[in-house]
Write a protein that holds these residues in place. Structure first.
Motif, mmCIF file in Angstrom:
data_model
loop_
_atom_site.group_PDB
_atom_site.id
_atom_site.type_symbol
_atom_site.label_atom_id
_atom_site.label_comp_id
_atom_site.label_asym_id
_atom_site.label_seq_id
_atom_site.Cartn_x
_atom_site.Cartn_y
_atom_site.Cartn_z
ATOM 1 N N ALA A 106 0.818 -1.271 0.160
ATOM 2 C CA ALA A 106 0.132 0.025 0.024
ATOM 3 C C ALA A 106 0.724 1.223 -0.038
ATOM 4 C CB ALA A 106 -1.177 -0.078 1.222
ATOM 5 N N SER A 107 0.575 2.422 -0.912
ATOM 6 C CA SER A 107 1.277 3.575 -0.710
ATOM 7 C C SER A 107 0.304 4.512 -0.573
ATOM 8 C CB SER A 107 1.909 3.836 -2.211
ATOM 9 O OG SER A 107 0.729 3.617 -3.396
ATOM 10 N N TRP A 108 -1.288 4.356 -0.381
ATOM 11 C CA TRP A 108 -2.180 5.404 0.034
ATOM 12 C C TRP A 108 -3.258 4.710 0.561
ATOM 13 C CZ3 TRP A 108 -6.976 5.990 -1.803
ATOM 14 C CH2 TRP A 108 -7.471 7.345 -1.676
ATOM 15 N N VAL A 109 -3.868 5.484 1.795
ATOM 16 C CA VAL A 109 -4.982 4.931 2.345
ATOM 17 C C VAL A 109 -5.876 5.996 2.643
ATOM 18 C CG1 VAL A 109 -5.925 3.747 4.498
ATOM 19 C CG2 VAL A 109 -3.625 2.729 3.286
ATOM 20 N N PHE A 110 -7.175 5.957 2.566
ATOM 21 C CA PHE A 110 -8.234 6.749 2.972
ATOM 22 C C PHE A 110 -9.312 6.179 3.592
ATOM 23 C CE2 PHE A 110 -11.929 9.593 1.185
ATOM 24 C CZ PHE A 110 -11.500 10.568 2.198
ATOM 25 N N VAL A 111 -9.418 6.620 4.799
ATOM 26 C CA VAL A 111 -10.127 6.067 5.953
ATOM 27 C C VAL A 111 -11.514 7.023 6.233
ATOM 28 C CG1 VAL A 111 -10.386 5.304 8.246
ATOM 29 C CG2 VAL A 111 -8.228 4.866 6.986
ATOM 30 N N VAL A 112 -12.589 6.624 5.983
ATOM 31 C CA VAL A 112 -13.719 7.263 6.152
ATOM 32 C C VAL A 112 -14.740 6.621 7.274
ATOM 33 C CG1 VAL A 112 -15.836 8.307 5.218
ATOM 34 C CG2 VAL A 112 -13.813 8.063 3.812
ATOM 35 N N THR A 113 -15.156 7.283 8.391
ATOM 36 C CA THR A 113 -15.742 6.676 9.294
ATOM 37 C C THR A 113 -17.144 7.319 9.601
ATOM 38 O OG1 THR A 113 -13.736 5.939 10.352
ATOM 39 C CG2 THR A 113 -15.654 5.585 11.756
ATOM 40 N N TRP A 114 -18.145 6.798 9.731
ATOM 41 C CA TRP A 114 -19.524 7.219 10.031
ATOM 42 C C TRP A 114 -20.012 6.992 11.556
ATOM 43 C CZ3 TRP A 114 -18.171 5.717 5.358
ATOM 44 C CH2 TRP A 114 -18.590 6.455 4.449
ATOM 45 N N LYS A 115 -20.504 7.788 12.539
ATOM 46 C CA LYS A 115 -20.628 7.754 13.663
ATOM 47 C C LYS A 115 -21.979 8.424 13.954
ATOM 48 C CE LYS A 115 -17.121 9.390 15.493
ATOM 49 N NZ LYS A 115 -16.122 9.859 16.434
ATOM 50 N N ILE A 156 -7.803 1.740 -0.448
ATOM 51 C CA ILE A 156 -6.381 1.309 -0.491
ATOM 52 C C ILE A 156 -5.848 1.234 -1.905
ATOM 53 C CG2 ILE A 156 -4.667 -0.362 0.470
ATOM 54 C CD1 ILE A 156 -6.776 -1.154 2.373
ATOM 55 N N SER A 157 -4.657 1.886 -2.157
ATOM 56 C CA SER A 157 -4.153 1.783 -3.660
ATOM 57 C C SER A 157 -2.734 1.960 -3.482
ATOM 58 C CB SER A 157 -4.535 2.846 -4.282
ATOM 59 O OG SER A 157 -3.895 4.015 -3.758
ATOM 60 N N GLY A 158 -1.887 1.132 -4.456
ATOM 61 C CA GLY A 158 -0.505 0.987 -4.329
ATOM 62 C C GLY A 158 -0.119 0.131 -5.546
ATOM 63 N N GLY A 159 0.852 0.407 -6.360
ATOM 64 C CA GLY A 159 1.406 -0.408 -7.454
ATOM 65 C C GLY A 159 0.481 -0.624 -8.461
ATOM 66 N N GLY A 160 -0.442 0.371 -8.707
ATOM 67 C CA GLY A 160 -1.355 -0.004 -9.950
ATOM 68 C C GLY A 160 -2.666 -0.644 -9.626
#
Length: 289
Positions: free
Chosen positions: A142-151, A167-171
């Motif tokens: 993984a080279s990039w992660v975006f976390v979204v949380t709802w409460k 999650i993304s990385g290496g295409g």
């Protein structure tokens, strides 16, 4: 002689102070909230959304996006903000979206949704481990992660809690959907994803059959409360599916064949294949040399 003894009676009163254990999110959840440094947005009936520019483009089933919309209604969309609904997937519309838990929360609950992007640190290490566990053939980093949380309904603890992790990385691109507790919801509820013209789509069964409160116990990767998908049009890797048939007629009678093929397709789609895949049975006749 008379002896008198003076006695003193003492009473000890002990008091105890009740102790409470601080609430913690289920272990499957990635870090979130103010403690993790998230950007937080309050939702109190305003049907709000946040437009987020992505530091690393995310490929969602063949289309690349530099921006996403985090919506109050449990939707992470890529084409437009705050898609009305929910509608039953497939919508065959003009939207790409992940429906973490799609519902009109603002009608009954207030709460907070938060998000954060990561390009280094322990979150990337964790994402790398998770994806390689669920998709071992990928040899992924993984080279990039975006976390979204709802409460929602935050007193005293979140009565509704769910999360999406891009999650993304290496295409390669993946996404996780994590579920905690879910209070009673009103109106239509749905969880899954859909794409433009519904070329690829999937619905978590327990989100639409009235069992949405059981999402925290469901999974397609054998981890309670977690669903994992590869975001790719036409997955190239091979997946094996094991099924038990009641009789040989399940593969010989036309009506039963279709039912079996649909079961196999649903299983494959739940592991990340696009819903556009077609299942066919090919008859092979053995001949003597």
């Amino acid at each position: 002689m008379i002896c008198e003894a003076n006695t003193t009676s003492t009473t000890t009163v002990s008091t105890t102070t009740p102790t409470t254990t601080a609430w913690t999110a289920p272990a499957i959840f990635y870090p979130f909230g103010s403690a993790a440094g998230d950007h937080e947005q309050l939702e109190n009936g305003g049907e709000s959304y946040a437009s987020v520019g992505l530091s690393t483009p995310f490929v969602f089933f063949g289309r690349t996006y530099n921006n996403t919309y985090v919506n109050y209604n449990g939707l992470l969309s890529f084409n437009m903000q705050s898609i009305s609904g929910p509608y039953y997937i497939p919508t065959r519309g003009a939207e790409d979206y992940i429906a973490a838990l799609w519902n009109d929360f603002d009608d009954n609950y207030s709460g907070v949704y938060s998000f954060q992007q990561y390009t280094n640190g322990s979150v990337l290490t964790r994402a790398t481990h998770d994806i390689n566990q669920y998709f071992p053939q990928m040899n992924f980093t993984a080279s990039w992660v975006f976390v979204v949380t709802w409460k929602y309904n935050l007193q005293p603890n979140p009565a509704i809690l769910f999360q999406v992790v891009l999650i993304s990385g290496g295409g390669h691109s993946f996404f996780l959907m994590n579920y905690g507790d879910c209070a009673v919801l009103y109106g239509q509820v749905e969880a899954g994803y859909d794409t433009i013209n519904s070329i690829s789509h999937f619905v978590i069964p327990d989100s639409t059959n009235g069992n949405y409160q059981n999402l925290k116990n469901t999974s397609n990767v054998n981890v309670q409360g977690r669903w994992a998908f590869i975001s790719k049009s036409g997955r190239e890797s091979l997946i094996g599916v094991q099924m038990r048939l009641t009789s040989y007629s399940d593969l010989t009678q036309s009506g039963k064949i279709e039912a079996v093929l649909q079961q196999i397709k649903q299983e494959l789609v739940s592991h990340g294949l696009p819903s556009s895949i077609e299942m066919k049975i090919r008859n092979v006749k053995k001949t003597q040399p």
